[in-house]
Design an enzyme around this catalytic site. Structure first.
Site, PDB file in Angstrom:
ATOM      1  N   TYR A 154       0.836  -1.205   0.000  1.00 19.57           N
ATOM      2  CA  TYR A 154       0.000   0.000   0.000  1.00 19.57           C
ATOM      3  C   TYR A 154       0.874   1.261   0.000  1.00 19.57           C
ATOM      4  O   TYR A 154       0.423   2.317  -0.429  1.00 19.57           O
ATOM      5  CB  TYR A 154      -0.865   0.065   1.270  1.00 19.57           C
ATOM      6  CG  TYR A 154      -2.053  -0.869   1.352  1.00 19.57           C
ATOM      7  CD1 TYR A 154      -2.416  -1.727   0.318  1.00 19.57           C
ATOM      8  CD2 TYR A 154      -2.835  -0.871   2.509  1.00 19.57           C
ATOM      9  CE1 TYR A 154      -3.519  -2.565   0.439  1.00 19.57           C
ATOM     10  CE2 TYR A 154      -3.944  -1.693   2.635  1.00 19.57           C
ATOM     11  CZ  TYR A 154      -4.287  -2.546   1.608  1.00 19.57           C
ATOM     12  OH  TYR A 154      -5.375  -3.357   1.736  1.00 19.57           O
ATOM     13  N   GLY A 155       2.071   1.124   0.524  1.00 19.59           N
ATOM     14  CA  GLY A 155       2.904   2.305   0.800  1.00 19.59           C
ATOM     15  C   GLY A 155       3.395   3.030  -0.432  1.00 19.59           C
ATOM     16  O   GLY A 155       3.944   4.120  -0.334  1.00 19.59           O
TER      17      GLY A 155
ATOM     18  N   CYS B  28      -1.733  -1.596  10.044  1.00 23.26           N
ATOM     19  CA  CYS B  28      -0.970  -1.040   8.925  1.00 23.26           C
ATOM     20  C   CYS B  28      -0.866   0.466   9.134  1.00 23.26           C
ATOM     21  O   CYS B  28      -1.897   1.151   9.226  1.00 23.26           O
ATOM     22  CB  CYS B  28      -1.728  -1.347   7.633  1.00 23.26           C
ATOM     23  SG  CYS B  28      -0.977  -0.633   6.162  1.00 23.26           S
ATOM     24  N   ASN B  29       0.342   0.963   9.243  1.00 22.52           N
ATOM     25  CA  ASN B  29       0.530   2.412   9.419  1.00 22.52           C
ATOM     26  C   ASN B  29      -0.011   3.187   8.220  1.00 22.52           C
ATOM     27  O   ASN B  29      -0.589   4.267   8.363  1.00 22.52           O
ATOM     28  CB  ASN B  29       2.017   2.726   9.580  1.00 22.52           C
ATOM     29  CG  ASN B  29       2.596   2.208  10.874  1.00 22.52           C
ATOM     30  OD1 ASN B  29       2.698   2.934  11.855  1.00 22.52           O
ATOM     31  ND2 ASN B  29       2.978   0.941  10.898  1.00 22.52           N
ATOM     32  N   THR B  30       0.203   2.638   7.022  1.00 22.82           N
ATOM     33  CA  THR B  30      -0.197   3.344   5.803  1.00 22.82           C
ATOM     34  C   THR B  30      -1.722   3.456   5.726  1.00 22.82           C
ATOM     35  O   THR B  30      -2.272   4.535   5.444  1.00 22.82           O
ATOM     36  CB  THR B  30       0.350   2.604   4.564  1.00 22.82           C
ATOM     37  OG1 THR B  30       1.752   2.374   4.748  1.00 22.82           O
ATOM     38  CG2 THR B  30       0.116   3.393   3.302  1.00 22.82           C
TER      39      THR B  30
ATOM     40  N   GLU C  37       7.238  -9.332   1.858  1.00 19.70           N
ATOM     41  CA  GLU C  37       6.102 -10.140   1.401  1.00 19.70           C
ATOM     42  C   GLU C  37       6.572 -11.497   0.851  1.00 19.70           C
ATOM     43  O   GLU C  37       5.773 -12.420   0.725  1.00 19.70           O
ATOM     44  CB  GLU C  37       5.305  -9.397   0.320  1.00 19.70           C
ATOM     45  CG  GLU C  37       4.399  -8.301   0.850  1.00 19.70           C
ATOM     46  CD  GLU C  37       3.215  -8.828   1.646  1.00 19.70           C
ATOM     47  OE1 GLU C  37       2.483  -9.682   1.137  1.00 19.70           O
ATOM     48  OE2 GLU C  37       3.052  -8.384   2.809  1.00 19.70           O
TER      49      GLU C  37
ATOM     50  N   CYS D 159       6.343   0.934  10.064  1.00 21.46           N
ATOM     51  CA  CYS D 159       5.580   0.085   9.137  1.00 21.46           C
ATOM     52  C   CYS D 159       5.546  -1.282   9.797  1.00 21.46           C
ATOM     53  O   CYS D 159       6.574  -1.759  10.299  1.00 21.46           O
ATOM     54  CB  CYS D 159       6.286   0.010   7.786  1.00 21.46           C
ATOM     55  SG  CYS D 159       5.658  -1.292   6.686  1.00 21.46           S
ATOM     56  N   THR D 160       4.361  -1.907   9.811  1.00 14.69           N
ATOM     57  CA  THR D 160       4.234  -3.161  10.561  1.00 14.69           C
ATOM     58  C   THR D 160       5.010  -4.312   9.926  1.00 14.69           C
ATOM     59  O   THR D 160       5.207  -5.351  10.565  1.00 14.69           O
ATOM     60  CB  THR D 160       2.751  -3.543  10.729  1.00 14.69           C
ATOM     61  OG1 THR D 160       2.125  -3.589   9.434  1.00 14.69           O
ATOM     62  CG2 THR D 160       2.034  -2.541  11.621  1.00 14.69           C
ATOM     63  N   HIS D 161       5.436  -4.161   8.681  1.00 13.43           N
ATOM     64  CA  HIS D 161       6.294  -5.188   8.082  1.00 13.43           C
ATOM     65  C   HIS D 161       7.701  -5.192   8.713  1.00 13.43           C
ATOM     66  O   HIS D 161       8.350  -6.223   8.779  1.00 13.43           O
ATOM     67  CB  HIS D 161       6.468  -4.951   6.578  1.00 13.43           C
ATOM     68  CG  HIS D 161       5.312  -5.401   5.724  1.00 13.43           C
ATOM     69  ND1 HIS D 161       4.090  -4.767   5.727  1.00 13.43           N
ATOM     70  CD2 HIS D 161       5.214  -6.416   4.818  1.00 13.43           C
ATOM     71  CE1 HIS D 161       3.287  -5.367   4.857  1.00 13.43           C
ATOM     72  NE2 HIS D 161       3.944  -6.375   4.289  1.00 13.43           N
TER      73      HIS D 161
HETATM   74  N1  DGL Z   1       2.518  -2.770   6.712  1.00 15.63           N
HETATM   75  C1  DGL Z   1       2.114  -1.525   6.185  1.00 15.63           C
HETATM   76  C2  DGL Z   1       2.441  -0.361   7.092  1.00 15.63           C
HETATM   77  O1  DGL Z   1       2.466  -0.545   8.287  1.00 15.63           O
HETATM   78  C3  DGL Z   1       2.284  -1.197   4.744  1.00 15.63           C
HETATM   79  C4  DGL Z   1       3.398  -1.730   3.964  1.00 15.63           C
HETATM   80  C5  DGL Z   1       3.022  -1.558   2.522  1.00 15.63           C
HETATM   81  O2  DGL Z   1       2.081  -2.215   2.111  1.00 15.63           O
HETATM   82  O3  DGL Z   1       3.642  -0.729   1.850  1.00 15.63           O
HETATM   83  O4  DGL Z   1       2.612   0.748   6.655  1.00 15.63           O
END
Ligand code: DGL
Length: 281
Positions: free
Chosen positions: A56-57, A87-89, A169, A201-203
Site C-alpha cells: 500500500y505504501g 498497517c501504518n499506511t 512479502e 511500518c508493521t512489516h
Molecule cells: N505494513 C504496512 C504499514 O504498516 C504497509 C506496507 C506496505 O504495504 O507498503 O505501513
C-alpha cells in the site's frame, strides 16, 4: 446383534468470547497479531492480508482507502466486533473514512511511535523508517508536528523505505534483498547519528535483525505493536462477548494462502488456521 451406536462428538464447550478482526496490506500485520494474541488470549482473531494489492505504501490515498474498505467489509461480514488496522499506511490514509462508514464499530489504528522515540533519545536525534505514503500523509505530519513541539531540541530524520515491505512479502525467500535494503536505508540514519529508530511500518519488525545489524549496536528500535494490542484489549473489555467459544486464529489472504501459511509458520509461535481458498474481493 444390534449395531453399535456411535455418539457424535460433544460440541466444544467454553466461555463466550470476542471476535477481533485485523488487516494489513499483507503479512506485516502479523507483527501486530503476535502482540494481540498475547494480550487477548481468549479472543477469536481473524486476520486478513491484502497481499494481492500490497504494498500500500507506494499507492495513492484513494486506492488505500478503497482496499481498506474492502478488507473491513469482509471482517464485518465474518462477525468481527472490533477492527485493528494493523498497517501504518492504511491508518494514515484510510482510518477516518472507515470510522465514518462504520460509526458503531470500534477501530484501533497503528501509528509510528514518535512519542516514545522522542522521549527515549539520549542524543536528541531520532530516525523514522516508514513507507513513502505514511511519511507524506497529513496525519503523520500532524503527529510529528505535535510531538516535535513538545521536544523542540530533538531532530527527526525521516527515511522512506520503498521496496522493503515488498521484499518482506516474500517471507524467508526475500531476506537477502531485505538485508540489502536495510543497509541502504540505514546509511542516512547512521550518518545522522540517531540513537533511536522508529519502525513505522508493521512489516519492518520482521526485518529488525537486519535493520539492527545495519544501524549498529548503539541504536534502539521501537515499534508500537504492544501499545496497539493494549489499546485493543482496553476497547475489547467494553464489548459484549459473543456466543462463540473458540479462541482460534484464522488467517486469510487475497493472495496465495499457501504462501501466507509458509510465512506465518516461520514468523508466528502460536497455532493458526489458513483456509485454502483465497479471499476474492
Ligand atoms: N505494513 C504496512 C504499514 O504498516 C504497509 C506496507 C506496505 O504495504 O507498503 O505501513
Amino acid at each position: 446383534m444390534s449395531a453399535a451406536r456411535v455418539s457424535p462428538e460433544p460440541a466444544a464447550i467454553g466461555s463466550p468470547t470476542l471476535h477481533v478482526g485485523v488487516f494489513d496490506s499483507g503479512v506485516g500485520g502479523l507483527s501486530v497479531l503476535r502482540a494481540l494474541r498475547r494480550h487477548l488470549p481468549g479472543a477469536r482473531l481473524s486476520y486478513l492480508a491484502d497481499s494481492a494489492h500490497a504494498p500500500y505504501g507506494e499507492r495513492d490515498a484513494a486506492f488505500v482507502a478503497e482496499r481498506s474498505r474492502a478488507m473491513t467489509s469482509v471482517l464485518v461480514e465474518r462477525g468481527a466486533q472490533l477492527v485493528v488496522v494493523a498497517c501504518n499506511t492504511a491508518t494514515a490514509l484510510a482510518i477516518d473514512g472507515l470510522r465514518e462508514a462504520h460509526p458503531s464499530l470500534p477501530f484501533v489504528g497503528v501509528e509510528p511511535g514518535i512519542k516514545p522515540a522522542l522521549a527515549a533519545t539520549r542524543v536528541g536525534r531520532v530516525g523514522v523508517m516508514a513507507t513513502s505514503a505514511t511519511l507524506s500523509s497529513e496525519r503523520f505530519r500532524r503527529l510529528l508536528q505535535a510531538q516535535a513541539a513538545l521536544h523542540p531540541s530533538v531532530d527527526v530524520a525521516l527515511q522512506p523505505c520503498p521496496g522493503l515491505a515488498r521484499a518482506l512479502e516474500q517471507g524467508p525467500a526475500g531476506m537477502a534483498q531485505v538485508a540489502e535494503l536495510a543497509q541502504r536505508y540505514a546509511r542516512p540514519l547512521r550518518e545522522a547519528r540517531v540513537d533511536v529508530v522508529v519502525l513505522g511500518c508493521t512489516h519492518y519488525p520482521f526485518a529488525a535483525a537486519e535493520i539492527a545489524a545495519a544501524l549498529g549496536p548503539d541504536v534502539t528500535l521501537l515499534d508500537t505493536a504492544v501499545a496497539v494490542a493494549q489499546q485493543a484489549a482496553r476497547l475489547a473489555a467494553n464489548l459484549e462477548p459473543l456466543a462463540i467459544t473458540d479462541a482460534s486464529t484464522t488467517l486469510g489472504t487475497t493472495g496465495d494462502p499457501q504462501a501466507l501459511a509458509d510465512i506465518a509458520r516461520a514468523w508466528l509461535d502460536f497455532p493458526f488456521d489458513v483456509p485454502p481458498l483465497r479471499i476474492d474481493t
